[in-house]
Design a protein around this motif. Structure first.
Motif, mmCIF file in Angstrom:
data_model
loop_
_atom_site.group_PDB
_atom_site.id
_atom_site.type_symbol
_atom_site.label_atom_id
_atom_site.label_comp_id
_atom_site.label_asym_id
_atom_site.label_seq_id
_atom_site.Cartn_x
_atom_site.Cartn_y
_atom_site.Cartn_z
ATOM 1 N N SER A 86 63.907 34.162 74.897
ATOM 2 C CA SER A 86 62.579 34.179 74.273
ATOM 3 C C SER A 86 62.254 35.603 73.818
ATOM 4 O O SER A 86 63.054 36.523 73.987
ATOM 5 C CB SER A 86 61.529 33.700 75.277
ATOM 6 N N THR A 104 64.379 33.298 79.365
ATOM 7 C CA THR A 104 64.732 32.258 78.404
ATOM 8 C C THR A 104 63.478 31.455 78.066
ATOM 9 O O THR A 104 62.426 31.614 78.693
ATOM 10 C CB THR A 104 65.780 31.298 78.992
ATOM 11 N N VAL A 105 63.608 30.560 77.081
ATOM 12 C CA VAL A 105 62.496 29.689 76.731
ATOM 13 C C VAL A 105 62.056 28.883 77.954
ATOM 14 O O VAL A 105 60.858 28.743 78.225
ATOM 15 C CB VAL A 105 62.889 28.754 75.569
ATOM 16 N N VAL A 156 60.067 31.020 80.405
ATOM 17 C CA VAL A 156 58.682 31.205 79.962
ATOM 18 C C VAL A 156 57.858 29.985 80.347
ATOM 19 O O VAL A 156 56.727 30.102 80.834
ATOM 20 C CB VAL A 156 58.619 31.446 78.438
ATOM 21 N N HIS A 212 52.731 33.386 74.862
ATOM 22 C CA HIS A 212 53.990 32.835 75.365
ATOM 23 C C HIS A 212 54.439 31.616 74.572
ATOM 24 O O HIS A 212 55.648 31.356 74.461
ATOM 25 C CB HIS A 212 53.864 32.501 76.852
ATOM 26 N N ASP A 262 56.265 33.185 71.960
ATOM 27 C CA ASP A 262 57.505 33.727 72.534
ATOM 28 C C ASP A 262 58.591 32.658 72.562
ATOM 29 O O ASP A 262 59.788 32.959 72.411
ATOM 30 C CB ASP A 262 57.267 34.209 73.965
ATOM 31 N N MET A 263 58.191 31.412 72.773
ATOM 32 C CA MET A 263 59.129 30.300 72.835
ATOM 33 C C MET A 263 59.505 29.803 71.441
ATOM 34 O O MET A 263 60.672 29.535 71.159
ATOM 35 C CB MET A 263 58.519 29.159 73.652
#
Length: 204
Positions: free
Chosen positions: A25, A31-32, A35, A109, A112-113
């Motif tokens: 991410s 990582t996704v 998150v 977030h 972020d993903m």
């Protein structure tokens, strides 16, 4: 707004393949899926094991937060999505940052993903304004240091939001929000004579 973001991220998690969930991410070394684990941990019940984790982390909140996110992310993605939906209306109000901080955490977030996966997502203007006001309002502990926006003027041209005085940093509301929270990947999407100074602050 918070409940809607939690449900939207739950839908996102359900739509992702195992490979997408393992994708790095925009958030540090997570990582996704990690998150997602962090977002679930933010509304999960505080139990003895969580307190022990904080103790083992030397009461370093950031270190404990990282460990907790990774631990929660070990659950199946379907369970993470279900927990977010189940807790969508959870009334927990974090100390200091309150509901604006919680909304900002979800919006940042979520991007972020999505961004590393090439999945566009339009954030609602009213929610973005809450987060932008929060990030420059002096209560954004853990989100952005006070010196980051100091002496700069920020403008979000798509939602008619602005703050500050000085050299200009201009972009979409999403781009300004992500820049204020330290995402250097967003810098090419900003313009204005204040961008070089902001860049130095983000990379210092």
């Amino acid at each position: 707004m918070i409940a809607a973001e939690r449900r939207g991220i739950a839908d996102l998690i359900d739509s992702l393949s195992p490979g997408q969930l393992r994708t790095p991410s925009l958030c540090e070394s997570w990582t996704v899926q990690q998150v997602a684990g962090h977002l679930v941990a933010a509304v999960s019940d505080l139990d003895v094991s969580t307190l022990l984790l904080l103790l083992r982390s030397g009461f370093n909140v950031h270190r404990a937060n990282d460990r907790l996110a990774r631990r929660v992310a070990e659950r199946h993605a379907v369970e993470l999505a279900d927990l977010l939906r189940h807790n969508a209306d959870n009334p927990f109000r974090p100390p200091i940052v309150g509901y604006p901080g919680q909304l900002t955490d979800l919006q940042v977030h979520g991007q972020d993903m999505r961004r590393p996966l090439g999945l566009p997502h339009e954030l609602r203007p009213e929610a973005l304004r809450v987060s932008l006001d929060f990030l420059v309002g002096g209560r954004a502990v853990g989100f952005t240091p006070k010196q980051r926006p100091a002496g700069l003027r920020f403008e979000a041209h798509d939602i008619e939001w602005s703050w500050g005085s000085g050299p200009l940093v201009r972009g979409t509301g999403e781009a300004v929000m992500l820049a204020l929270t330290g995402r250097t990947v967003i810098l090419p999407e900003l313009d204005g004579d204040g961008v070089p100074l902001l860049t130095r602050r983000l990379r210092a």
